[in-house]
Design a protein around this motif. Structure first.
Motif, short mmCIF file in Angstrom:
data_model
loop_
_atom_site.label_atom_id
_atom_site.label_comp_id
_atom_site.label_asym_id
_atom_site.label_seq_id
_atom_site.Cartn_x
_atom_site.Cartn_y
_atom_site.Cartn_z
N GLU A 79 0.83 -1.19 0.00
CA GLU A 79 0.00 0.00 0.00
C GLU A 79 0.88 1.26 0.00
O GLU A 79 0.43 2.32 0.41
N ASP A 80 2.10 1.12 -0.47
CA ASP A 80 3.01 2.27 -0.49
C ASP A 80 2.99 2.94 -1.86
O ASP A 80 3.99 3.41 -2.36
N HIS A 81 1.81 2.99 -2.45
CA HIS A 81 1.64 3.62 -3.75
C HIS A 81 1.72 5.15 -3.63
O HIS A 81 1.60 5.71 -2.55
N LEU A 82 1.88 5.79 -4.76
CA LEU A 82 1.79 7.24 -4.84
C LEU A 82 0.42 7.61 -5.42
O LEU A 82 -0.12 6.89 -6.25
N PRO A 119 -4.56 0.27 -5.00
CA PRO A 119 -4.41 1.61 -5.56
C PRO A 119 -5.30 2.62 -4.83
O PRO A 119 -6.19 2.24 -4.06
N VAL A 120 -5.08 3.87 -5.11
CA VAL A 120 -6.02 4.90 -4.66
C VAL A 120 -7.26 4.83 -5.53
O VAL A 120 -7.23 4.34 -6.66
N ASP A 121 -8.37 5.31 -5.02
CA ASP A 121 -9.56 5.43 -5.86
C ASP A 121 -9.26 6.35 -7.04
O ASP A 121 -8.69 7.43 -6.87
N ALA A 122 -9.64 5.90 -8.21
CA ALA A 122 -9.46 6.69 -9.43
C ALA A 122 -10.71 6.51 -10.27
O ALA A 122 -10.75 5.70 -11.20
N PRO A 123 -11.77 7.23 -9.94
CA PRO A 123 -13.08 6.98 -10.56
C PRO A 123 -13.18 7.53 -11.98
O PRO A 123 -12.35 8.32 -12.43
N LYS A 124 -14.23 7.10 -12.63
CA LYS A 124 -14.45 7.46 -14.03
C LYS A 124 -14.52 8.97 -14.25
O LYS A 124 -14.04 9.47 -15.27
N TRP A 166 -2.82 6.30 -16.92
CA TRP A 166 -3.45 6.90 -15.75
C TRP A 166 -4.29 5.86 -15.05
O TRP A 166 -4.93 5.03 -15.70
N PRO A 167 -4.33 5.84 -13.72
CA PRO A 167 -3.67 6.74 -12.75
C PRO A 167 -2.32 6.22 -12.26
O PRO A 167 -1.94 6.46 -11.12
N HIS A 168 -1.63 5.48 -13.13
CA HIS A 168 -0.26 5.04 -12.85
C HIS A 168 -0.17 4.19 -11.59
O HIS A 168 0.54 4.53 -10.63
N PRO A 169 -0.87 3.07 -11.58
CA PRO A 169 -0.92 2.25 -10.37
C PRO A 169 0.43 1.65 -10.01
O PRO A 169 1.25 1.36 -10.86
N ASN A 170 0.61 1.48 -8.71
CA ASN A 170 1.77 0.77 -8.19
C ASN A 170 3.09 1.46 -8.50
O ASN A 170 4.13 0.81 -8.59
N MET A 171 3.04 2.78 -8.70
CA MET A 171 4.27 3.54 -8.90
C MET A 171 4.88 3.91 -7.57
O MET A 171 4.17 4.27 -6.63
N ARG A 172 6.21 3.84 -7.48
CA ARG A 172 6.89 4.17 -6.23
C ARG A 172 7.99 5.22 -6.41
O ARG A 172 8.31 5.93 -5.47
N SER A 173 8.58 5.29 -7.60
CA SER A 173 9.72 6.19 -7.78
C SER A 173 9.28 7.65 -7.88
O SER A 173 9.86 8.53 -7.24
N HIS A 174 8.27 7.91 -8.69
CA HIS A 174 7.74 9.26 -8.85
C HIS A 174 6.38 9.15 -9.51
O HIS A 174 6.05 8.11 -10.10
N MET A 175 5.57 10.18 -9.41
CA MET A 175 4.28 10.20 -10.07
C MET A 175 4.35 11.19 -11.23
O MET A 175 4.63 12.37 -11.03
N PRO A 176 4.13 10.73 -12.45
CA PRO A 176 4.28 11.60 -13.61
C PRO A 176 3.16 12.61 -13.73
O PRO A 176 2.04 12.39 -13.26
N ASP A 177 3.47 13.70 -14.37
CA ASP A 177 2.49 14.70 -14.78
C ASP A 177 1.96 14.25 -16.15
O ASP A 177 2.72 14.12 -17.11
N ASP A 178 0.66 13.98 -16.25
CA ASP A 178 0.12 13.45 -17.50
C ASP A 178 0.25 14.43 -18.66
O ASP A 178 0.39 14.02 -19.81
N GLY A 179 0.21 15.72 -18.37
CA GLY A 179 0.45 16.69 -19.43
C GLY A 179 1.86 16.59 -19.98
O GLY A 179 2.08 16.71 -21.19
N ALA A 180 2.82 16.34 -19.09
CA ALA A 180 4.21 16.17 -19.54
C ALA A 180 4.36 14.89 -20.35
O ALA A 180 5.17 14.83 -21.29
N LEU A 181 3.60 13.83 -20.00
CA LEU A 181 3.65 12.61 -20.79
C LEU A 181 3.14 12.86 -22.21
O LEU A 181 3.69 12.32 -23.18
N VAL A 182 2.09 13.65 -22.35
CA VAL A 182 1.59 13.99 -23.69
C VAL A 182 2.66 14.73 -24.48
O VAL A 182 2.79 14.53 -25.70
N ASP A 183 3.44 15.55 -23.81
CA ASP A 183 4.48 16.29 -24.51
C ASP A 183 5.65 15.42 -24.96
O ASP A 183 6.51 15.88 -25.72
N VAL A 184 5.69 14.17 -24.53
CA VAL A 184 6.68 13.23 -25.06
C VAL A 184 6.27 12.75 -26.45
O VAL A 184 7.13 12.34 -27.25
N ILE A 185 4.99 12.82 -26.78
CA ILE A 185 4.50 12.24 -28.03
C ILE A 185 5.24 12.77 -29.26
O ILE A 185 5.70 11.98 -30.10
#
Length: 298
Positions: A3-6, A47-52, A247-266
């Motif tokens: 349960e040490d998720h971000l 995970p944390v709740d990540a509803p629709k 999204w919502p990046h389950p089971n991540m421990r190192s860092h939580m990404p910014d989804d807008g920044a992920l889009v900018d990788v495209i």
């Protein structure tokens, strides 16, 4: 269970890259809310709740038209949360990938199909499923073939050589999650990525998601070490690549990404408008909404 998720990023940036009209986030999840859709007792993480509602708000914030919602192991074979999201996404705006077993009832498969499910996911990561039940996976693949569904496979590249005899027996389209999880530390010329490329070359009905730089990176944001892997796949297999936020990046421990920044990788992995349209619109529409036009979703 862990349960040490971000928690997912509370306020992702507006991306500088504007996705083309009709763009699809082809890999994301719905979790809970647990009070309504409980997590599976056998889960390996919570995970944390990540509803629709949060997913659909993110879709619009990032400039996407549609989602492909993928069932994850923490909900097990209870696809209720995912199906609820599909039914509430808006006409034609979401498809799903389920987790089912070989003894699933025909009526349940038909109900999943009617809701918008178009594939099943087989997980081979030992930390999440232990030893994968290959015989049950094979029978499940046979069960869903008549529906025209495809099989999504999640493995790590170092396991691919052992898995290939089994994967070769799965009929129809295969979709490989998260670039086949190569060892980024080896570099784009390393042996683990070479296995993934050879697999894709040898199986013309295999697709691959150029997603999850945040999971694969050694260097961290802005994921310079992962970009060459994604770009290689996009340029070599332009008609068989998909992209998703995870999204919502389950089971991540190192860092939580910014989804807008992920889009900018495209645009760094798909540097031309043609490649961007194939990656984000043409390919996912062909796989998940065959015969439909992209412009209807936004």
């Amino acid at each position: 269970m862990s349960e040490d998720h971000l928690e997912f990023h509370p306020a992702p940036k507006v991306p500088e890259f504007r996705p083309p009209v009709g763009a699809v986030d082809a890999h994301c999840h719905i979790f809970g809310p647990a009070a309504k859709f409980p997590f599976a007792p056998e889960r390996k993480y919570t995970p944390v709740d990540a509803p629709k509602e949060r997913l659909f708000a993110l879709r619009d914030h990032l400039g996407f038209a549609r989602n492909v919602i993928v069932q994850a192991t923490c909900h097990g074979k209870d696809n209720a949360a995912m199906v609820d999201a599909l039914l509430d996404a808006g006409p034609g705006r979401a498809r799903g990938v389920a987790i089912v077993d070989m003894d699933v009832a025909d009526a349940e498969l038909e109900a999943l199909h009617a809701a918008g499910v178009r594939g099943v996911r087989f997980n081979f990561l030992k930390r999440l499923v232990g030893n994968a039940p290959l015989e049950r996976y094979a029978r499940t693949a046979e069960r869903i073939e008549a529906l025209g569904w495809h099989v999504v496979v999640y493995f790590e590249a170092h396991e691919l050589a052992d898995l290939e005899p089994f994967l070769s027996k799965i009929p129809g389209v295969l979709v490989v999650d998260h670039m086949g999880r190569p060892d980024v530390a080896e570099g784009v010329g390393g042996p683990s990525f070479a296995r993934v490329l050879a697999f894709m070359e040898g199986r013309p009905d295999a697709w691959i998601k150029v997603s999850c730089p945040e999971r694969l990176t050694v260097a961290g944001p802005p994921y310079d070490d992962v970009v060459p892997f994604g770009r290689t796949l996009v340029e070599r297999f332009p008609d068989r690549v998909l992209w998703g936020t995870d999204w919502p990046h389950p089971n991540m421990r190192s860092h939580m990404p910014d989804d807008g920044a992920l889009v900018d990788v495209i645009p760094r992995i798909a540097p031309t408008a043609e490649l961007q349209r194939k990656l984000l619109v043409d390919n996912p529409m062909r796989l998940y909404w065959p015969g439909e036009t992209a412009e209807g979703g936004r």
